[in-house]
Design a protein around this motif. Sequence first.
Motif, mmCIF file in Angstrom:
data_model
loop_
_atom_site.group_PDB
_atom_site.id
_atom_site.type_symbol
_atom_site.label_atom_id
_atom_site.label_comp_id
_atom_site.label_asym_id
_atom_site.label_seq_id
_atom_site.Cartn_x
_atom_site.Cartn_y
_atom_site.Cartn_z
ATOM 1 N N ASN A 239 0.855 -1.203 0.000
ATOM 2 C CA ASN A 239 0.000 0.000 0.000
ATOM 3 C C ASN A 239 0.883 1.242 0.000
ATOM 4 O OD1 ASN A 239 -2.271 -1.780 0.411
ATOM 5 N ND2 ASN A 239 -1.622 -1.878 2.577
ATOM 6 N N LEU A 240 1.559 1.492 -1.094
ATOM 7 C CA LEU A 240 2.466 2.642 -1.208
ATOM 8 C C LEU A 240 1.723 3.755 -1.915
ATOM 9 C CD1 LEU A 240 5.705 0.711 -2.228
ATOM 10 C CD2 LEU A 240 5.045 1.524 0.053
ATOM 11 N N LEU A 241 1.138 4.634 -1.114
ATOM 12 C CA LEU A 241 0.296 5.698 -1.662
ATOM 13 C C LEU A 241 1.104 6.965 -1.860
ATOM 14 C CD1 LEU A 241 -2.852 5.143 0.562
ATOM 15 C CD2 LEU A 241 -2.306 4.104 -1.639
ATOM 16 N N ASP A 242 0.524 7.888 -2.581
ATOM 17 C CA ASP A 242 1.160 9.191 -2.805
ATOM 18 C C ASP A 242 0.158 10.279 -2.484
ATOM 19 O OD1 ASP A 242 3.109 10.974 -3.354
ATOM 20 O OD2 ASP A 242 3.207 10.600 -5.504
ATOM 21 N N THR A 243 0.626 11.517 -2.489
ATOM 22 C CA THR A 243 -0.232 12.657 -2.181
ATOM 23 C C THR A 243 0.175 13.842 -3.049
ATOM 24 O OG1 THR A 243 -0.802 14.285 -0.471
ATOM 25 C CG2 THR A 243 1.352 13.262 -0.289
ATOM 26 N N PRO A 244 -0.793 14.685 -3.428
ATOM 27 C CA PRO A 244 -0.443 15.905 -4.169
ATOM 28 C C PRO A 244 0.353 16.897 -3.320
ATOM 29 C CG PRO A 244 -2.802 15.398 -4.348
ATOM 30 C CD PRO A 244 -2.245 14.513 -3.286
ATOM 31 N N PHE A 245 0.386 16.668 -2.011
ATOM 32 C CA PHE A 245 1.142 17.540 -1.100
ATOM 33 C C PHE A 245 2.623 17.241 -1.297
ATOM 34 C CE2 PHE A 245 2.991 18.618 3.074
ATOM 35 C CZ PHE A 245 2.407 19.852 3.326
ATOM 36 N N PRO A 246 3.359 18.162 -1.953
ATOM 37 C CA PRO A 246 4.733 17.834 -2.359
ATOM 38 C C PRO A 246 5.716 17.877 -1.200
ATOM 39 C CG PRO A 246 4.196 20.065 -3.011
ATOM 40 C CD PRO A 246 2.952 19.500 -2.407
ATOM 41 N N ASP B 210 -14.714 4.442 6.260
ATOM 42 C CA ASP B 210 -13.648 3.633 6.858
ATOM 43 C C ASP B 210 -13.450 3.857 8.353
ATOM 44 O OD1 ASP B 210 -13.018 2.597 4.303
ATOM 45 O OD2 ASP B 210 -11.880 4.417 3.858
ATOM 46 N N ALA B 211 -14.300 4.669 8.955
ATOM 47 C CA ALA B 211 -14.157 4.895 10.396
ATOM 48 C C ALA B 211 -14.478 3.615 11.157
ATOM 49 C CB ALA B 211 -15.078 6.020 10.846
ATOM 50 N N LEU B 212 -13.657 3.322 12.164
ATOM 51 C CA LEU B 212 -13.867 2.144 13.013
ATOM 52 C C LEU B 212 -14.217 2.588 14.427
ATOM 53 C CD1 LEU B 212 -10.804 -0.147 12.130
ATOM 54 C CD2 LEU B 212 -13.174 -0.466 11.395
ATOM 55 N N PRO B 213 -15.084 1.855 15.125
ATOM 56 C CA PRO B 213 -15.323 2.150 16.546
ATOM 57 C C PRO B 213 -14.016 1.984 17.318
ATOM 58 C CG PRO B 213 -16.926 0.576 15.695
ATOM 59 C CD PRO B 213 -15.876 0.702 14.644
ATOM 60 N N THR C 299 1.934 -3.218 4.531
ATOM 61 C CA THR C 299 1.895 -4.649 4.216
ATOM 62 C C THR C 299 0.570 -5.331 4.515
ATOM 63 O OG1 THR C 299 2.695 -5.399 6.380
ATOM 64 C CG2 THR C 299 4.366 -4.748 4.747
ATOM 65 N N THR C 300 -0.272 -4.726 5.365
ATOM 66 C CA THR C 300 -1.530 -5.415 5.692
ATOM 67 C C THR C 300 -2.553 -5.162 4.597
ATOM 68 O OG1 THR C 300 -2.321 -3.542 7.006
ATOM 69 C CG2 THR C 300 -1.119 -5.278 8.176
ATOM 70 N N LEU C 301 -3.626 -5.918 4.642
ATOM 71 C CA LEU C 301 -4.673 -5.841 3.623
ATOM 72 C C LEU C 301 -5.230 -4.425 3.558
ATOM 73 C CD1 LEU C 301 -6.245 -7.768 1.649
ATOM 74 C CD2 LEU C 301 -8.027 -7.849 3.418
ATOM 75 N N VAL C 302 -5.429 -3.928 2.336
ATOM 76 C CA VAL C 302 -5.796 -2.523 2.153
ATOM 77 C C VAL C 302 -7.053 -2.147 2.927
ATOM 78 C CG1 VAL C 302 -7.080 -2.976 -0.004
ATOM 79 C CG2 VAL C 302 -6.119 -0.701 0.440
ATOM 80 N N ASN C 303 -8.063 -3.022 2.951
ATOM 81 C CA ASN C 303 -9.294 -2.710 3.664
ATOM 82 C C ASN C 303 -9.387 -3.431 5.006
ATOM 83 O OD1 ASN C 303 -10.586 -0.939 1.811
ATOM 84 N ND2 ASN C 303 -10.923 -2.697 0.450
ATOM 85 N N LEU D 39 -2.469 -10.981 1.301
ATOM 86 C CA LEU D 39 -2.689 -10.833 -0.134
ATOM 87 C C LEU D 39 -4.154 -10.987 -0.510
ATOM 88 C CD1 LEU D 39 0.381 -12.816 -1.561
ATOM 89 C CD2 LEU D 39 0.095 -10.330 -1.372
ATOM 90 N N SER D 40 -4.962 -11.488 0.429
ATOM 91 C CA SER D 40 -6.385 -11.689 0.136
ATOM 92 C C SER D 40 -7.192 -11.560 1.418
ATOM 93 C CB SER D 40 -6.598 -13.082 -0.496
ATOM 94 O OG SER D 40 -6.142 -14.097 0.397
ATOM 95 N N GLU D 41 -8.530 -11.498 1.260
ATOM 96 C CA GLU D 41 -9.417 -11.395 2.419
ATOM 97 C C GLU D 41 -9.261 -12.644 3.294
ATOM 98 O OE1 GLU D 41 -11.259 -8.909 3.223
ATOM 99 O OE2 GLU D 41 -11.410 -7.688 1.406
ATOM 100 N N PRO D 42 -9.417 -12.562 4.602
ATOM 101 C CA PRO D 42 -9.716 -11.342 5.368
ATOM 102 C C PRO D 42 -8.471 -10.599 5.834
ATOM 103 C CG PRO D 42 -9.843 -13.236 6.804
ATOM 104 C CD PRO D 42 -9.460 -13.768 5.449
ATOM 105 N N GLY D 43 -7.264 -11.078 5.437
ATOM 106 C CA GLY D 43 -6.036 -10.452 5.902
ATOM 107 C C GLY D 43 -5.673 -10.921 7.297
ATOM 108 N N GLU D 44 -4.549 -10.421 7.779
ATOM 109 C CA GLU D 44 -4.083 -10.864 9.097
ATOM 110 C C GLU D 44 -4.950 -10.307 10.220
ATOM 111 O OE1 GLU D 44 -0.623 -8.888 11.122
ATOM 112 O OE2 GLU D 44 -0.260 -8.082 9.100
ATOM 113 N N HIS D 45 -4.860 -10.950 11.350
ATOM 114 C CA HIS D 45 -5.560 -10.488 12.547
ATOM 115 C C HIS D 45 -4.544 -9.849 13.486
ATOM 116 C CE1 HIS D 45 -8.260 -10.426 15.972
ATOM 117 N NE2 HIS D 45 -7.281 -10.954 16.689
ATOM 118 N N ARG D 46 -4.930 -8.726 14.111
ATOM 119 C CA ARG D 46 -4.075 -8.107 15.134
ATOM 120 C C ARG D 46 -4.873 -7.983 16.426
ATOM 121 N NH1 ARG D 46 0.450 -5.795 12.202
ATOM 122 N NH2 ARG D 46 1.196 -4.741 14.068
ATOM 123 N N ASP D 47 -4.177 -7.921 17.526
ATOM 124 C CA ASP D 47 -4.862 -7.787 18.812
ATOM 125 C C ASP D 47 -5.396 -6.358 18.958
ATOM 126 O OD1 ASP D 47 -4.455 -10.387 19.677
ATOM 127 O OD2 ASP D 47 -2.433 -9.927 20.419
#
Length: 936
Positions: free
Chosen positions: A10-17, A682-685, A745-749, A926-934
Amino acid sequence: MTNDYKKTLNLLDTPFPMRGNLAQREPVMLKAWQEKKLYQKIREVSQGRPKFILHDGPPYANGDIHIGHAVNKILKDIIVKSKTLSGFDAPYVPGWDCHGLPIEHQIEKKHGKHLPADELRARCRLFAQQQVDRQKADFIRLGVLGDWDQPYLTMNYATEAGIIRALGKIHQSGYLYQGRKPVNWCIDCGSALAEAEVEYEDKRSPAIDVGFEVVRNQDALQVLGTAMQIQIPVETRILGVIWTTTPWTLPANQAVCVHPEFEYSLVNTAQGWLLLATELVESCLARYQLQGEVVASCVGAALEGLPLQHPFIERTVKVICGKHVTLEAGTGLVHTAPAHGVDDYVIGQQYKLPSESPVKGDGKFLDQTPLVGGMFVWKANDVVIEALRTNGNVLHAENIEHSYPHCWRHKTPIIFRATPQWFIGMQQSARAQDTEQSLRELALQAVDHTQFYPTWGRARLEAMLKNRPDWCISRQRNWGVPMPFFIHKDTHALHPQTTALLEQVAELVEQQGIEAWFNLDPVELLGAEAQHYLKLTDTLDVWFDSGTTHETVLKTNPQLSYPADLYLEGSDQHRGWFQSSLLTSCAMNGQAPYAALLTHGFVVDGQGYKMSKSKGNVIAPQKIVGTLGADILRLWVAATDYSGELSISDEILKRTVETYRRIRNTLRFLLANLADFDPEIDALPLPQWVEIDRYMLAHTEALQVELAQLYADYDFHQVITRLHYFCSEDLGGFYLDILKDRLYTTLVNGKPRRSAQNALYHIAHSLARLFAPILSFTAEEVWQQLSQSEEDSIFLHAWHHFPQQAEDATSILLQRWQQLRELRAQVLKKLEDARTRGAIGSSLAAVVEIRASGDNYALLASLGDELRFVLITSEVHLQQVENVAEEAIIVTASSHQKCERCWHYRQDVGAVVEHPTLCSRCISNLSEPGEHRDYA
């Protein structure tokens, strides 16, 4: 076939230079602010909030702004913006001081000194407006938000009329009087100067000890009680000896003053019998290179009335008594010329001594003055000394270096000169107010109710008020607000209808400007009475103009209110605007016009030297803004402790740029990793966040509370210190460093990544607002990315509102993670030692064994597998030991293979044939549901 696993990150970019390019980007943003009328929008969204009024002290409309102006305006802007973000309605109405001598001089330099008065005023008005326009453009370029379309100018007709009305109120209160007393007089200005227009510089002056011969020796002996005991030759002279550094004032001498309680001695010397203060006999004789014998003594009060002969004029003067006489220098006898000294004038009034000055406004003596008629004062020194030598009245003469008052404009020595002037009396009490307190007492009482930033400002202002003389508010110039009085030709009294007449003049000035008074035929207002009255031509001291803006601006502009919450200026304004505003407000309203005063120091170069063109150390704000950007200048101002001198140099600016780059890179990281985050979706409780994310939320909220208070306390350099530390250490050196693995590295969603983004979203929103008062352009640029709206602005919002966690849970989180960070620092040190030895490369190449006891073990164990991510290492083995003595941290190199995707060294790399270079965690991501974290 080789998989390109980089594309799964998940290597994103931004218009903010990364590069700010502030010098190019800021003007574009300014244009957008002006087009969407940002200041007016801020006023609209702020309606109904509590008011906070910072009243702008007007800079003088002459010359381009310098670095000191920039410091002043930026500090004001930081305060106004931080108050807006704190939930106040904080309007800012900038202003300019437009009348006065410097502008008049500019016109005289360009067009000559003999312009008709009306043409001079017209040219002054035009020049002042041009200067306002130039300065305004520079202030706007600094990012200062305010009502730039409608600033206040002291030369606006309505303000000029308001100044006249303020004069009328002070006249009605009984504080105004006309007197002939010594004032600071600048020969070059041809006018009286206010206290704030005088500065002290070293000057070389002739210092002489002069003998005033006792008219009749027998009188002196009778006073001293020695007539029966001492035989004195008829030809022997008895000399009362004075010491002065202004020989040119001796033609105006009217008395010799002694202290009534000091002891004085008659000393027999080869130069005559000298009358000296007993305590100074030894030092005086040493200065005169004489031997002497004390033949008699008495207290000063016994000498009162003793006749003396003026040393070169046919005039008898007398000994008088005054408690202003000191024994710090000289002889203990003081030459007294009421026309040329304040103390001399005051004591002269008690003894009804003449106070007419023999010196004209151009610094030359009246032609009829004995010995020095028609001569310039400084040249008269030599002539006076020569005459005294001829008469045998000089006991000692030398040139000395001493501190002497100078005109702050011309940098030339001033003189004290008695002239008919108008004064605001410091010792007078108001006839229109229900008080017997003097203006001085009222002002000191008002200081008691004022807050000071820094606190030492109180003592400074109090000391000045306690010692200041009456305020001379009249000037003999053309470009200024008139004192529109009618004076009776015979009695010199003001017209009995002065109050009503002032209001009539004010109404005319409101329509036509000050020219209405200067062009007025007295008959228009006085009718037949006009033949008995003189129309006053004096103008007001410009400090009265600016000092009454609490009346002419705060009370008349609907955006503002009286009294102001804060006045903010440089430290020189304790004797300038702070004081003139305080005195006029106390005279009119019985209170200070401000609740608090903030004082900043002067700007010096990197070595602490004052900036001057001759030294070549001037750094212009226009150059900084044009090359580095206004936000760099704003950051330097905020990061510097304004309570003392503010040092600036190219090297200091380079360090400021580096600080800015670190801050900008942090903000860019936040924005880049929020590029695909939609808070609506995408907000989470909070309970679903990873614990470290909830900790950073709590930590950032605590920071915001702390910084909001620092802003409220005007402690801006601490704001920057804390923000910089937060960006570089709390985020860069801790949280973001740990977070990169989960973000990339974790699943995008997946929840692990979204949890991190939820935290980053709130951190970014808080940081943008916290930086906004200081890095205004950068914060607005960040806001455009966060809000995705070109119409919105960060300055239309308040401090960030965080999702609420239970208070006790927050406290536990903060305490728990503070301890974890301390333990983590110990591990990182061991990892760094291993890297330095060459035992490992990156920390991910290490296996860490931690032997811990008690609470330390329980704390680390509670993280479970999350511990390795917090330590940024591939493998952690936690072992419980019995006591602290057995605790240890052991770092070894991992023997496992490196995962191509996450770079962790794991035993399970290659366990899945389809992905021979990946660890099992990466495969799960690489696929759903992705890894689990505590999430606990």
